[in-house]
Write a protein that holds these residues in place. Sequence first.
Motif, PDB file in Angstrom:
ATOM      1  N   TYR A  81      45.535 -37.903  74.222  1.00  0.00           N
ATOM      2  CA  TYR A  81      45.380 -38.424  72.878  1.00  0.00           C
ATOM      3  C   TYR A  81      44.554 -39.707  72.955  1.00  0.00           C
ATOM      4  O   TYR A  81      44.752 -40.513  73.857  1.00  0.00           O
ATOM      5  CB  TYR A  81      46.744 -38.729  72.254  1.00  0.00           C
ATOM      6  N   LEU A  82      43.662 -39.898  71.997  1.00  0.00           N
ATOM      7  CA  LEU A  82      42.813 -41.090  71.974  1.00  0.00           C
ATOM      8  C   LEU A  82      43.257 -42.036  70.867  1.00  0.00           C
ATOM      9  O   LEU A  82      43.646 -41.584  69.780  1.00  0.00           O
ATOM     10  CB  LEU A  82      41.352 -40.708  71.747  1.00  0.00           C
ATOM     11  N   ALA A 111      50.216 -43.685  67.601  1.00  0.00           N
ATOM     12  CA  ALA A 111      50.335 -42.529  68.499  1.00  0.00           C
ATOM     13  C   ALA A 111      51.748 -42.437  69.066  1.00  0.00           C
ATOM     14  O   ALA A 111      52.360 -41.361  69.058  1.00  0.00           O
ATOM     15  CB  ALA A 111      49.316 -42.621  69.628  1.00  0.00           C
ATOM     16  N   LEU A 112      52.263 -43.553  69.547  1.00  0.00           N
ATOM     17  CA  LEU A 112      53.610 -43.555  70.112  1.00  0.00           C
ATOM     18  C   LEU A 112      54.647 -43.132  69.079  1.00  0.00           C
ATOM     19  O   LEU A 112      55.542 -42.335  69.380  1.00  0.00           O
ATOM     20  CB  LEU A 112      53.953 -44.943  70.669  1.00  0.00           C
ATOM     21  N   ASP A 114      54.127 -41.269  66.361  1.00  0.00           N
ATOM     22  CA  ASP A 114      53.933 -39.855  66.051  1.00  0.00           C
ATOM     23  C   ASP A 114      54.507 -38.954  67.151  1.00  0.00           C
ATOM     24  O   ASP A 114      55.004 -37.870  66.874  1.00  0.00           O
ATOM     25  CB  ASP A 114      52.440 -39.560  65.856  1.00  0.00           C
ATOM     26  N   LEU A 115      54.441 -39.419  68.391  1.00  0.00           N
ATOM     27  CA  LEU A 115      54.938 -38.636  69.526  1.00  0.00           C
ATOM     28  C   LEU A 115      56.411 -38.901  69.815  1.00  0.00           C
ATOM     29  O   LEU A 115      56.965 -38.392  70.791  1.00  0.00           O
ATOM     30  CB  LEU A 115      54.087 -38.932  70.759  1.00  0.00           C
ATOM     31  N   GLY A 116      57.049 -39.698  68.960  1.00  0.00           N
ATOM     32  CA  GLY A 116      58.477 -39.997  69.124  1.00  0.00           C
ATOM     33  C   GLY A 116      58.762 -40.957  70.255  1.00  0.00           C
ATOM     34  O   GLY A 116      59.859 -40.934  70.834  1.00  0.00           O
ATOM     35  N   LEU A 117      57.819 -41.830  70.554  1.00  0.00           N
ATOM     36  CA  LEU A 117      57.945 -42.748  71.687  1.00  0.00           C
ATOM     37  C   LEU A 117      57.890 -44.206  71.267  1.00  0.00           C
ATOM     38  O   LEU A 117      57.501 -45.067  72.056  1.00  0.00           O
ATOM     39  CB  LEU A 117      56.835 -42.462  72.702  1.00  0.00           C
ATOM     40  N   GLU A 118      58.280 -44.503  70.040  1.00  0.00           N
ATOM     41  CA  GLU A 118      58.120 -45.869  69.538  1.00  0.00           C
ATOM     42  C   GLU A 118      58.940 -46.900  70.308  1.00  0.00           C
ATOM     43  O   GLU A 118      58.702 -48.094  70.190  1.00  0.00           O
ATOM     44  CB  GLU A 118      58.444 -45.955  68.037  1.00  0.00           C
ATOM     45  N   ASN A 119      59.865 -46.475  71.144  1.00  0.00           N
ATOM     46  CA  ASN A 119      60.680 -47.422  71.912  1.00  0.00           C
ATOM     47  C   ASN A 119      60.053 -47.849  73.224  1.00  0.00           C
ATOM     48  O   ASN A 119      60.607 -48.674  73.951  1.00  0.00           O
ATOM     49  CB  ASN A 119      62.065 -46.825  72.176  1.00  0.00           C
TER      50      ASN A 119
END
Length: 122
Positions: A81-82, A111-112, A114-119
């Motif tokens: 992902y860019l 991006a994080l 959207d990918l469920g990685l905001e932590n």
Amino acid sequence: MKNFDKQVRYRKEGEYCVVRFFGSLDTAYRESLIMFFDDRMREECKYFILDFEKADYMSSTVWGALITITKRARERGGDVYLCAVHGQLESVFRIMRFDRIFKVYPDVYTALKDLGLENIEL
């Protein structure tokens, strides 16, 4: 490659790897870049979030290397992902129609999320 470590920084979190680019990446960085990503894939990174916020130039051969890296990641069940594609990078991106290959986000935090990685701490 001389100064490669100044051009690229990364943070790994499980199968995800956030890679930040700095300055200019010219033709001389192609092989080092491919080796860098191959090493990360051996470390079990499958998904790569590439942050171009601090990058200002990428040669066509480096764009080609990103296509190679994306192919390898997808063959392993991952993806690339860019983020923050701007200026000269955005011009090349649009002319080459790379939007058909890459999913693009305005910034790494979007991006994080959207990918469920905001932590993930950067």
